[in-house]
Motif scaffolding. Structure first.
Motif, PDB file in Angstrom:
ATOM      1  N   GLY A  32      32.166-133.569 -69.705  1.00 53.95           N
ATOM      2  CA  GLY A  32      32.594-134.381 -70.829  1.00 53.95           C
ATOM      3  C   GLY A  32      31.475-134.471 -71.849  1.00 53.95           C
ATOM      4  N   VAL A  33      31.777-134.190 -73.095  1.00 50.25           N
ATOM      5  CA  VAL A  33      30.796-134.270 -74.182  1.00 50.25           C
ATOM      6  C   VAL A  33      31.199-135.428 -75.084  1.00 50.25           C
ATOM      7  CG1 VAL A  33      29.779-133.094 -76.169  1.00 50.25           C
ATOM      8  CG2 VAL A  33      30.280-131.798 -74.086  1.00 50.25           C
ATOM      9  N   ILE A  34      30.296-136.373 -75.252  1.00 44.72           N
ATOM     10  CA  ILE A  34      30.572-137.541 -76.089  1.00 44.72           C
ATOM     11  C   ILE A  34      29.947-137.291 -77.458  1.00 44.72           C
ATOM     12  CG2 ILE A  34      30.449-140.043 -76.251  1.00 44.72           C
ATOM     13  CD1 ILE A  34      29.682-140.105 -73.279  1.00 44.72           C
ATOM     14  N   GLY A  35      30.790-137.073 -78.453  1.00 42.81           N
ATOM     15  CA  GLY A  35      30.298-136.836 -79.811  1.00 42.81           C
ATOM     16  C   GLY A  35      30.557-135.422 -80.284  1.00 42.81           C
ATOM     17  N   GLY A  36      31.199-135.309 -81.444  1.00 42.19           N
ATOM     18  CA  GLY A  36      31.551-133.999 -81.992  1.00 42.19           C
ATOM     19  C   GLY A  36      30.727-133.606 -83.199  1.00 42.19           C
ATOM     20  N   GLY A  37      29.444-133.999 -83.213  1.00 40.85           N
ATOM     21  CA  GLY A  37      28.531-133.524 -84.246  1.00 40.85           C
ATOM     22  C   GLY A  37      27.973-132.161 -83.866  1.00 40.85           C
ATOM     23  N   TYR A  38      26.920-131.745 -84.548  1.00 42.91           N
ATOM     24  CA  TYR A  38      26.368-130.406 -84.297  1.00 42.91           C
ATOM     25  C   TYR A  38      25.807-130.281 -82.883  1.00 42.91           C
ATOM     26  CZ  TYR A  38      27.078-128.138 -88.778  1.00 42.91           C
ATOM     27  OH  TYR A  38      27.667-127.513 -89.854  1.00 42.91           O
ATOM     28  N   ALA A  39      25.176-131.336 -82.355  1.00 44.49           N
ATOM     29  CA  ALA A  39      24.623-131.265 -81.007  1.00 44.49           C
ATOM     30  C   ALA A  39      25.735-131.158 -79.973  1.00 44.49           C
ATOM     31  CB  ALA A  39      23.751-132.492 -80.731  1.00 44.49           C
ATOM     32  N   GLY A  40      26.731-132.042 -80.083  1.00 45.41           N
ATOM     33  CA  GLY A  40      27.818-132.030 -79.125  1.00 45.41           C
ATOM     34  C   GLY A  40      28.626-130.743 -79.151  1.00 45.41           C
ATOM     35  N   MET A  41      28.906-130.257 -80.357  1.00 46.89           N
ATOM     36  CA  MET A  41      29.701-129.027 -80.456  1.00 46.89           C
ATOM     37  C   MET A  41      28.904-127.807 -80.008  1.00 46.89           C
ATOM     38  SD  MET A  41      32.558-130.279 -81.229  1.00 46.89           S
ATOM     39  CE  MET A  41      33.655-128.937 -81.711  1.00 46.89           C
ATOM     40  N   ALA A  42      27.591-127.822 -80.210  1.00 48.55           N
ATOM     41  CA  ALA A  42      26.758-126.724 -79.703  1.00 48.55           C
ATOM     42  C   ALA A  42      26.806-126.689 -78.177  1.00 48.55           C
ATOM     43  CB  ALA A  42      25.319-126.880 -80.182  1.00 48.55           C
ATOM     44  N   VAL A  75      28.159-135.116 -67.716  1.00 50.64           N
ATOM     45  CA  VAL A  75      28.418-135.689 -69.043  1.00 50.64           C
ATOM     46  C   VAL A  75      27.214-135.436 -69.938  1.00 50.64           C
ATOM     47  CG1 VAL A  75      28.599-137.871 -70.332  1.00 50.64           C
ATOM     48  CG2 VAL A  75      30.080-137.456 -68.367  1.00 50.64           C
ATOM     49  N   ILE A  76      27.503-135.042 -71.183  1.00 44.66           N
ATOM     50  CA  ILE A  76      26.478-134.875 -72.210  1.00 44.66           C
ATOM     51  C   ILE A  76      26.757-135.907 -73.296  1.00 44.66           C
ATOM     52  CG2 ILE A  76      25.531-133.332 -73.977  1.00 44.66           C
ATOM     53  CD1 ILE A  76      26.441-130.985 -72.135  1.00 44.66           C
ATOM     54  N   CYS A  77      25.820-136.805 -73.507  1.00 39.77           N
ATOM     55  CA  CYS A  77      25.966-137.837 -74.531  1.00 39.77           C
ATOM     56  C   CYS A  77      25.305-137.339 -75.813  1.00 39.77           C
ATOM     57  CB  CYS A  77      25.329-139.136 -74.062  1.00 39.77           C
ATOM     58  SG  CYS A  77      25.738-140.538 -75.123  1.00 39.77           S
ATOM     59  N   ALA A  78      26.114-137.066 -76.824  1.00 40.25           N
ATOM     60  CA  ALA A  78      25.626-136.470 -78.070  1.00 40.25           C
ATOM     61  C   ALA A  78      26.001-137.343 -79.261  1.00 40.25           C
ATOM     62  CB  ALA A  78      26.184-135.057 -78.241  1.00 40.25           C
ATOM     63  N   THR A  79      25.821-138.648 -79.079  1.00 43.61           N
ATOM     64  CA  THR A  79      26.107-139.600 -80.149  1.00 43.61           C
ATOM     65  C   THR A  79      24.805-140.002 -80.837  1.00 43.61           C
ATOM     66  OG1 THR A  79      26.067-141.311 -78.446  1.00 43.61           O
ATOM     67  CG2 THR A  79      28.217-140.506 -79.128  1.00 43.61           C
ATOM     68  N   PRO A  80      24.874-140.659 -82.006  1.00 47.08           N
ATOM     69  CA  PRO A  80      23.647-141.116 -82.667  1.00 47.08           C
ATOM     70  C   PRO A  80      22.868-142.077 -81.775  1.00 47.08           C
ATOM     71  CG  PRO A  80      25.511-141.218 -84.170  1.00 47.08           C
ATOM     72  CD  PRO A  80      26.069-140.921 -82.814  1.00 47.08           C
ATOM     73  N   PHE A 127      23.159-136.047 -69.448  1.00 48.50           N
ATOM     74  CA  PHE A 127      22.156-135.477 -70.349  1.00 48.50           C
ATOM     75  C   PHE A 127      22.304-136.055 -71.760  1.00 48.50           C
ATOM     76  CE2 PHE A 127      23.546-132.387 -67.176  1.00 48.50           C
ATOM     77  CZ  PHE A 127      22.360-132.194 -66.476  1.00 48.50           C
ATOM     78  N   LEU A 128      21.218-135.992 -72.514  1.00 48.62           N
ATOM     79  CA  LEU A 128      21.198-136.471 -73.895  1.00 48.62           C
ATOM     80  C   LEU A 128      21.034-135.308 -74.853  1.00 48.62           C
ATOM     81  CD1 LEU A 128      18.836-139.589 -73.858  1.00 48.62           C
ATOM     82  CD2 LEU A 128      21.316-139.513 -73.584  1.00 48.62           C
ATOM     83  N   ALA A 129      21.922-135.230 -75.825  1.00 46.21           N
ATOM     84  CA  ALA A 129      21.788-134.235 -76.893  1.00 46.21           C
ATOM     85  C   ALA A 129      21.721-134.958 -78.225  1.00 46.21           C
ATOM     86  CB  ALA A 129      22.968-133.260 -76.877  1.00 46.21           C
ATOM     87  N   GLY A 130      20.959-134.415 -79.131  1.00 52.81           N
ATOM     88  CA  GLY A 130      20.834-135.005 -80.462  1.00 52.81           C
ATOM     89  C   GLY A 130      19.509-134.619 -81.068  1.00 52.81           C
ATOM     90  N   ASP A 131      19.441-134.642 -82.398  1.00 53.04           N
ATOM     91  CA  ASP A 131      18.206-134.228 -83.063  1.00 53.04           C
ATOM     92  C   ASP A 131      17.045-135.164 -82.753  1.00 53.04           C
ATOM     93  OD1 ASP A 131      18.804-136.471 -84.615  1.00 53.04           O
ATOM     94  OD2 ASP A 131      19.368-135.312 -86.392  1.00 53.04           O
ATOM     95  N   TYR A 132      17.341-136.368 -82.246  1.00 54.30           N
ATOM     96  CA  TYR A 132      16.286-137.331 -81.919  1.00 54.30           C
ATOM     97  C   TYR A 132      15.682-137.096 -80.545  1.00 54.30           C
ATOM     98  CZ  TYR A 132      19.543-139.588 -78.756  1.00 54.30           C
ATOM     99  OH  TYR A 132      20.407-139.834 -77.721  1.00 54.30           O
ATOM    100  N   SER A 133      16.333-136.289 -79.708  1.00 55.92           N
ATOM    101  CA  SER A 133      15.824-136.059 -78.356  1.00 55.92           C
ATOM    102  C   SER A 133      14.608-135.145 -78.408  1.00 55.92           C
ATOM    103  CB  SER A 133      16.920-135.480 -77.455  1.00 55.92           C
ATOM    104  OG  SER A 133      17.338-134.211 -77.918  1.00 55.92           O
ATOM    105  N   ALA A 134      13.895-135.051 -77.299  1.00 48.69           N
ATOM    106  CA  ALA A 134      12.598-134.361 -77.267  1.00 48.69           C
ATOM    107  C   ALA A 134      12.725-132.905 -77.711  1.00 48.69           C
ATOM    108  CB  ALA A 134      12.013-134.439 -75.866  1.00 48.69           C
TER     109      ALA A 134
END
Length: 430
Positions: free
Chosen positions: A8-18, A257-262, A400-407
């Motif tokens: 399950g991917v939470i968030g349909g921004g660039y990180a989540g869709m990637a 689950v991949i959390c890709a929200t702000p 897991f955490l996805a997003g431009d703010y992650s490491a």
């Protein structure tokens, strides 16, 4: 192995869709949950006055290899989707730098040594700085601010104001007195020191939802995945062998689950999970910086001298002529990155000041037919020295955490977001 996985991917921004595209490419069942009616997150298309805009006027660089690869994977065409320009920095009437078609790093050194608007000694100092950083492999023994780094290498005020500060704010969305010198060097390393094409500027001809997320959704569904729109995740419950995601439409169960929200949304989702308390603390410690975009629709005859150019010591920092870029004649986007006095202005007042700057700089006598101000007040994290950012892998092995703010090596960029998403997908498949 693939049959046992469901993500399950939470968030349909660039990180989540990637992340979702990477999983779908490998035949992994994936479901994307997006709370909004539109994909793209903080890089999405918006419509105003029957005109297609973006919530912020971004650009890509040639060194954004992962982003460009995924755009092509889901059916994009880089040469058609972008206006590609060689590295060029134009501050109207004050400074001009343009890289010739030479191998890196000679293209940059030649551009610096021939830049207009700087004295010879300033041009030489800029070239010396880049050579010194190259000899150090763009690594600092200890992270310091960009201002401290530039002062240590005798980059004077004029050089900082015309070259390094605009680059820093554009790349890190953080003022030079706050920004991480090490992160800026990583950006300079990847964009200016490798192949010449890596420094190319790519200006999208289509909106940011159409550019990747929309195509990605089709790709994911064609490969057995699902996209659940207007259906945000409200709760995460971690069990022994699975993770439950609760939405307004019910409960879904996944192996990973991949959390890709702000960041703020992510912290709220993870806070009830005791094992992730440290992650939440790190996320909540992040400061944020704004990006304002002012769109001005002029008569179709109005144009700028270049598709993209900057203004020197004005409220408007970068201007994009959407007529030259995307055939939207008379439409100009003014971008104001990072914190500043503009934050204290009402949107109407800000638009009037931007319009006045365009009149004074370019003699545009026409009043805009309409204006639209889009303020992303928490657009990116503030890219401070030695900033602790949460890793993609958490204390829970299947979350897991996805997003431009992650490491990662990059500041808050589309490439940073995409890289994080791909990494999370790879972790899920291990």
């Amino acid at each position: 192995m693939a049959e046992e996985l469901s993500v399950g991917v939470i968030g349909g921004g660039y990180a989540g869709m990637a992340a979702a595209v990477t999983l779908a490419q490998h035949g992994i069942p994936v479901t994307v949950f997006e709370s909004a009616k539109q994909l793209g997150g903080r890089a999405r298309g918006v419509t105003y006055n029957n005109t297609q805009l973006d919530n912020g006027q971004h650009l890509l660089l040639g060194c954004y290899h992962q982003t460009l690869r995924l755009i092509e994977l889901v059916g994009g065409n880089i040469e058609q989707d972008f206006l590609r320009l060689p590295l060029q920095l134009e501050l109207h009437g004050q400074f001009s730098l343009k890289a010739p078609h030479l191998p890196a790093p000679f293209h940059l050194l030649t551009a610096l040594l021939s830049a207009q608007g700087l004295s010879f000694s300033q041009r030489l100092n800029a070239a010396r700085f880049m050579l010194a950083m190259r000899l150090k492999n763009f690594r600092l023994p200890q992270d310091i601010t960009v201002a401290q780094l530039l002062a240590a290498h005798h980059q004077d005020d004029n050089l900082v104001l015309k070259l390094w500060e605009p680059l820093c704010i554009a790349a890190l969305n953080t003022p030079v007195h706050k920004a991480s010198g090490q992160i800026l060097l990583k950006v300079l390393r990847d964009s200016l020191n490798r192949s010449r094409a890596d420094s190319d500027m790519l200006l999208p001809r289509i909106d940011f939802t159409a550019l990747f997320p929309q195509r990605a959704a089709i790709f994911i569904e064609q490969n057995g995945g699902q996209i659940s729109m207007s259906n945000g995740v409200e709760k995460i419950v971690v069990g022994d062998a699975h993770i439950e995601l609760t939405t307004a439409q019910g409960v879904d169960t996944f192996s990973h689950v991949i959390c890709a929200t702000p960041p703020t949304v992510t912290a709220n989702l993870l806070r009830p999970v005791a094992a992730l308390a440290n992650t939440v603390t790190v996320i909540e410690s992040l400061e944020h910086q704004p990006i304002y975009t002012v769109y001005l629709q002029y008569p179709a005859s109005v144009t700028l001298p270049h598709p993209m150019l900057g203004l020197h010591q004005r409220i408007s920092q970068w201007l994009f002529d959407k007529g030259q870029i995307a055939g939207q004649h008379g439409l100009i986007a003014a971008v104001i990155s990072a914190e500043g006095i503009h934050q204290n202005l009402a949107q109407d007042e800000l638009a009037q000041k931007v319009s006045a700057e365009l009149r004074e700089e370019f003699g545009i006598a026409d009043a805009p037919l309409w204006v639209k101000v889009i303020a992303e007040k928490r657009a990116t994290f503030c890219c401070l020295p030695d900033l602790q950012r949460p890793p993609q892998q958490t204390a829970l092995p299947h979350l897991f955490l996805a997003g431009d703010y992650s490491a990662g090596d990059y500041p808050a960029t589309l490439e940073g977001a995409v890289i994080s998403g791909v990494r999370c997908a790879e972790f899920s498949m291990q």
